[in-house]
Scaffold this active site. Structure first.
Site, PDB file in Angstrom:
ATOM      1  N   ARG A  76      -3.567  -7.283  -2.184  1.00  0.00           N
ATOM      2  CA  ARG A  76      -4.923  -7.674  -2.610  1.00  0.00           C
ATOM      3  C   ARG A  76      -5.101  -7.431  -4.097  1.00  0.00           C
ATOM      4  O   ARG A  76      -5.792  -8.177  -4.780  1.00  0.00           O
ATOM      5  CB  ARG A  76      -5.965  -6.861  -1.836  1.00  0.00           C
TER       6      ARG A  76
ATOM      7  N   HIS B 106       6.470  -0.087  18.856  1.00  0.00           N
ATOM      8  CA  HIS B 106       5.432   0.457  17.948  1.00  0.00           C
ATOM      9  C   HIS B 106       5.681   1.958  17.676  1.00  0.00           C
ATOM     10  O   HIS B 106       4.870   2.808  18.042  1.00  0.00           O
ATOM     11  CB  HIS B 106       4.035   0.243  18.555  1.00  0.00           C
ATOM     12  N   ILE B 107       6.820   2.225  17.031  1.00  0.00           N
ATOM     13  CA  ILE B 107       7.202   3.636  16.794  1.00  0.00           C
ATOM     14  C   ILE B 107       7.351   3.952  15.304  1.00  0.00           C
ATOM     15  O   ILE B 107       8.090   4.859  14.933  1.00  0.00           O
ATOM     16  CB  ILE B 107       8.513   3.992  17.540  1.00  0.00           C
ATOM     17  N   GLY B 108       6.647   3.176  14.464  1.00  0.00           N
ATOM     18  CA  GLY B 108       6.781   3.360  13.016  1.00  0.00           C
ATOM     19  C   GLY B 108       6.685   4.806  12.558  1.00  0.00           C
ATOM     20  O   GLY B 108       7.504   5.280  11.779  1.00  0.00           O
TER      21      GLY B 108
ATOM     22  N   ARG C 240       0.984  -4.804  11.779  1.00  0.00           N
ATOM     23  CA  ARG C 240       0.243  -5.081  13.006  1.00  0.00           C
ATOM     24  C   ARG C 240       0.673  -6.444  13.555  1.00  0.00           C
ATOM     25  O   ARG C 240       0.868  -7.404  12.800  1.00  0.00           O
ATOM     26  CB  ARG C 240      -1.270  -5.109  12.747  1.00  0.00           C
TER      27      ARG C 240
ATOM     28  N   GLY D  47       0.846  -1.192   0.000  1.00  0.00           N
ATOM     29  CA  GLY D  47       0.000   0.000   0.000  1.00  0.00           C
ATOM     30  C   GLY D  47       0.877   1.235   0.000  1.00  0.00           C
ATOM     31  O   GLY D  47       1.991   1.230  -0.539  1.00  0.00           O
ATOM     32  N   ARG D  48       0.371   2.277   0.653  1.00  0.00           N
ATOM     33  CA  ARG D  48       1.114   3.550   0.682  1.00  0.00           C
ATOM     34  C   ARG D  48       2.506   3.357   1.302  1.00  0.00           C
ATOM     35  O   ARG D  48       3.509   3.817   0.759  1.00  0.00           O
ATOM     36  CB  ARG D  48       0.317   4.592   1.484  1.00  0.00           C
ATOM     37  N   ILE D  49       2.565   2.660   2.445  1.00  0.00           N
ATOM     38  CA  ILE D  49       3.859   2.492   3.120  1.00  0.00           C
ATOM     39  C   ILE D  49       4.702   1.441   2.393  1.00  0.00           C
ATOM     40  O   ILE D  49       5.906   1.627   2.186  1.00  0.00           O
ATOM     41  CB  ILE D  49       3.665   2.119   4.606  1.00  0.00           C
TER      42      ILE D  49
ATOM     43  N   GLU E   9      -0.007  -5.385  22.895  1.00  0.00           N
ATOM     44  CA  GLU E   9       0.962  -4.349  23.261  1.00  0.00           C
ATOM     45  C   GLU E   9       0.497  -3.604  24.512  1.00  0.00           C
ATOM     46  O   GLU E   9      -0.707  -3.451  24.701  1.00  0.00           O
ATOM     47  CB  GLU E   9       1.121  -3.358  22.100  1.00  0.00           C
TER      48      GLU E   9
HETATM   49  N1  LIG Z   1       4.334   0.327  13.003  1.00  0.00           N
HETATM   50  C1  LIG Z   1       3.665   1.467  12.939  1.00  0.00           C
HETATM   51  O1  LIG Z   1       3.846   2.355  13.767  1.00  0.00           O
HETATM   52  C2  LIG Z   1       2.715   1.688  11.822  1.00  0.00           C
HETATM   53  C3  LIG Z   1       1.976   0.646  11.323  1.00  0.00           C
HETATM   54  N2  LIG Z   1       1.084   0.862  10.298  1.00  0.00           N
HETATM   55  C4  LIG Z   1       0.344  -0.276   9.757  1.00  0.00           C
HETATM   56  O2  LIG Z   1       0.624  -0.352   8.372  1.00  0.00           O
HETATM   57  C5  LIG Z   1      -0.573  -0.639   7.670  1.00  0.00           C
HETATM   58  C6  LIG Z   1      -0.471  -0.170   6.244  1.00  0.00           C
HETATM   59  O3  LIG Z   1      -0.584   1.229   6.133  1.00  0.00           O
HETATM   60  P1  LIG Z   1      -0.775   1.906   4.683  1.00  0.00           P
HETATM   61  O4  LIG Z   1       0.300   1.430   3.781  1.00  0.00           O
HETATM   62  O5  LIG Z   1      -0.961   3.351   4.865  1.00  0.00           O
HETATM   63  O6  LIG Z   1      -2.156   1.240   4.271  1.00  0.00           O
HETATM   64  P2  LIG Z   1      -2.682   0.905   2.803  1.00  0.00           P
HETATM   65  O7  LIG Z   1      -4.132   0.637   2.977  1.00  0.00           O
HETATM   66  O8  LIG Z   1      -2.236   1.948   1.849  1.00  0.00           O
HETATM   67  O9  LIG Z   1      -1.903  -0.445   2.443  1.00  0.00           O
HETATM   68  C7  LIG Z   1      -2.243  -1.696   2.906  1.00  0.00           C
HETATM   69  C8  LIG Z   1      -2.117  -2.658   1.746  1.00  0.00           C
HETATM   70  O10 LIG Z   1      -2.329  -3.981   2.245  1.00  0.00           O
HETATM   71  C9  LIG Z   1      -3.061  -4.675   1.258  1.00  0.00           C
HETATM   72  N3  LIG Z   1      -3.754  -5.828   1.844  1.00  0.00           N
HETATM   73  C10 LIG Z   1      -4.889  -5.846   2.574  1.00  0.00           C
HETATM   74  N4  LIG Z   1      -5.228  -7.115   2.864  1.00  0.00           N
HETATM   75  C11 LIG Z   1      -4.282  -7.907   2.313  1.00  0.00           C
HETATM   76  C12 LIG Z   1      -4.088  -9.298   2.263  1.00  0.00           C
HETATM   77  N5  LIG Z   1      -4.965 -10.147   2.830  1.00  0.00           N
HETATM   78  N6  LIG Z   1      -3.014  -9.775   1.602  1.00  0.00           N
HETATM   79  C13 LIG Z   1      -2.148  -8.924   0.995  1.00  0.00           C
HETATM   80  N7  LIG Z   1      -2.281  -7.590   1.007  1.00  0.00           N
HETATM   81  C14 LIG Z   1      -3.332  -7.084   1.662  1.00  0.00           C
HETATM   82  C15 LIG Z   1      -4.016  -3.658   0.664  1.00  0.00           C
HETATM   83  O11 LIG Z   1      -4.440  -4.048  -0.628  1.00  0.00           O
HETATM   84  C16 LIG Z   1      -3.156  -2.408   0.650  1.00  0.00           C
HETATM   85  O12 LIG Z   1      -2.508  -2.222  -0.594  1.00  0.00           O
HETATM   86  C17 LIG Z   1      -1.659   0.042   8.503  1.00  0.00           C
HETATM   87  O13 LIG Z   1      -2.913  -0.576   8.312  1.00  0.00           O
HETATM   88  C18 LIG Z   1      -1.161  -0.126   9.908  1.00  0.00           C
HETATM   89  O14 LIG Z   1      -1.706  -1.297  10.468  1.00  0.00           O
HETATM   90  C19 LIG Z   1       0.923   2.097   9.763  1.00  0.00           C
HETATM   91  C20 LIG Z   1       1.630   3.167  10.232  1.00  0.00           C
HETATM   92  C21 LIG Z   1       2.572   3.061  11.317  1.00  0.00           C
HETATM   93  O1  LIG Z   2       0.274   2.063  14.023  1.00  0.00           O
HETATM   94  C1  LIG Z   2       0.136   3.163  13.611  1.00  0.00           C
HETATM   95  C2  LIG Z   2      -0.772   3.535  12.600  1.00  0.00           C
HETATM   96  O2  LIG Z   2      -0.700   4.690  12.147  1.00  0.00           O
HETATM   97  O3  LIG Z   2      -1.610   2.716  12.211  1.00  0.00           O
END
Ligand SMILES: NC(=O)C1=CN([C@@H]2O[C@H](COP(=O)(O)OP(=O)(O)OC[C@H]3O[C@@H](n4cnc5c(N)ncnc54)[C@H](O)[C@@H]3O)[C@@H](O)[C@H]2O)C=CC1
Ligand SMILES: O=CC(=O)O
Length: 337
Positions: free
Chosen positions: A179, A287-289, A239, A157-159, A268
């Protein structure tokens, strides 16, 4: 007319929440460090028109069902698995998040974690601090190369795309599983779409950035780890519940995989007694991403803007349950014509 009531679950700086003070009565929990207890949050929610919550706050069905005035829940984070979105949607409550503003920062951290794990950076630091560095030897803290290796990103996704972009700088071969296919990422980053099993079998680094959903819960389990190379490094910055920690522990102990770097956990915070901490080939972070000062401020501002707009009847900048907004818009449209 009485102003709407906004409850914020941490004590944020006054200049950040100032905007809301013009249109609402704003209350905040009295600490930035400690979370508001669930019962207090539930009691506040029962009177609130808007909540600004953290990803660590549980906003479950029961809380939402007992909040009759609630119009918007703005989460400080892009993930929203802490919120019972289906219940909010049922009750026409907007759910907002903070995408995009944190993508680069989280990708930086993900790559830092990958590098720290592969090149044993934390172990090396501790080695010196404990006074163990007596001699140099050719295999001292020898880890794994990163450049020219294969990275497999689950959740492109975005990240995920930002991580892939960083990987191009290391001349890595990029695989991804998502997906849906990402044509642009394939063309611009040279990323190749593969099945989950192919990705596990071919990657030197398996990076999880998928959201927590019923489909992803526990997807990194015993079987998944058994399909990885014995030299593979597993990185989870998405997650914790997408992996089975007991299975990961076994895979590491049985040398089915080489190492793991984790920013997230099943439950956590973890304690210092957590079994994974006993393993020398595991690097952990709390959890400091997205935790850079600049990005956290951007996230707070976006969450505040989301509430500000929603309470004024305008479209929030980042909506999770867009269907409610579309429905509202079409009702207005039908009335106007
Ligand atoms: N460690 C941290 O502090 C952080 C963790 N996160 C986690 O990162 C996740 C992703 O963030 P973004 O990239 O902004 O979200 P996003 O929605 O842009 O990307 C998520 C991607 O995962 C894909 N996806 C969903 N279900 C799937 C599956 N069953 N198999 C394969 N791919 C699948 C989606 O199609 C999407 O492209 C967040 O939902 C969050 O849980 C986000 C920010 C900080
Ligand atoms: O875990 C952090 C988030 O932005 O989601």
């Amino acid at each position: 007319m009485k102003k709407p009531f906004v409850y914020i679950t941490r004590k944020l700086e006054s200049d950040i929440v100032e905007k809301l003070g013009n249109i609402a009565e704003v209350q905040m929990w009295d600490s930035i460090e400690k979370p508001v207890p669930y019962d207090i949050l539930k009691e506040k929610a029962s009177k609130a028109h808007a909540l600004l919550t953290m990803v660590s706050d549980k906003v479950d069905e029961s809380l939402i069902a007992s909040a009759p005035y609630l119009k918007v829940i703005a989460n400080l984070g892009v993930g929203y698995d802490n919120i019972a979105v289906h219940e909010a949607t049922k009750r026409k409550i907007l759910v907002c998040n903070t995408p995009d503003v944190l993508s680069d920062t989280t990708a930086d951290l993900t790559f830092a974690l990958l590098m720290a794990t592969a090149r044993r950076i934390v172990e090396g630091h501790e080695y010196i601090k404990k006074g163990h560095w007596q001699d140099w030897n050719p295999y001292l803290m020898a880890g794994y190369d990163i450049h020219h290796k294969t990275i497999g990103i689950v959740g492109m996704g975005r990240i995920g795309e930002k991580v892939a972009k960083r990987a191009t700088g290391f001349e890595m071969n990029i695989l991804y599983h998502n997906r849906s296919r990402k044509q642009k990422a394939e063309e611009e980053l040279g990323a190749k779409y593969v099945s989950f099993e192919e990705l596990l079998g071919q990657s030197d680094f398996v990076v999880s950035l998928a959201p927590l959903t019923p489909e992803t819960k526990g997807m990194f389990n015993r079987k998944a780890f058994s399909l990885m190379k014995n030299s593979a490094i597993f990185i989870n910055a998405g997650r914790g519940l997408v992996m089975n920690e007991a299975d990961l522990y076994d895979a590491l102990v049985n040398k089915e995989i080489a190492a793991a770097g984790l920013d997230v956990f099943e439950k956590e915070p973890i304690s210092a007694n957590h079994p994974l901490l006993k393993l020398q080939n595991v690097v952990v972070l709390p959890h400091i991403g997205s935790a850079s000062l600049e990005t956290r401020k951007k996230m707070m501002k976006l969450a505040v803007d989301n509430i500000d707009l929603a309470l004024q009847g305008k479209e929030p900048k980042a909506l999770v349950n867009r269907e409610i907004w579309n429905e509202k818009k079409s009702q207005l449209h039908n009335k106007a014509f």
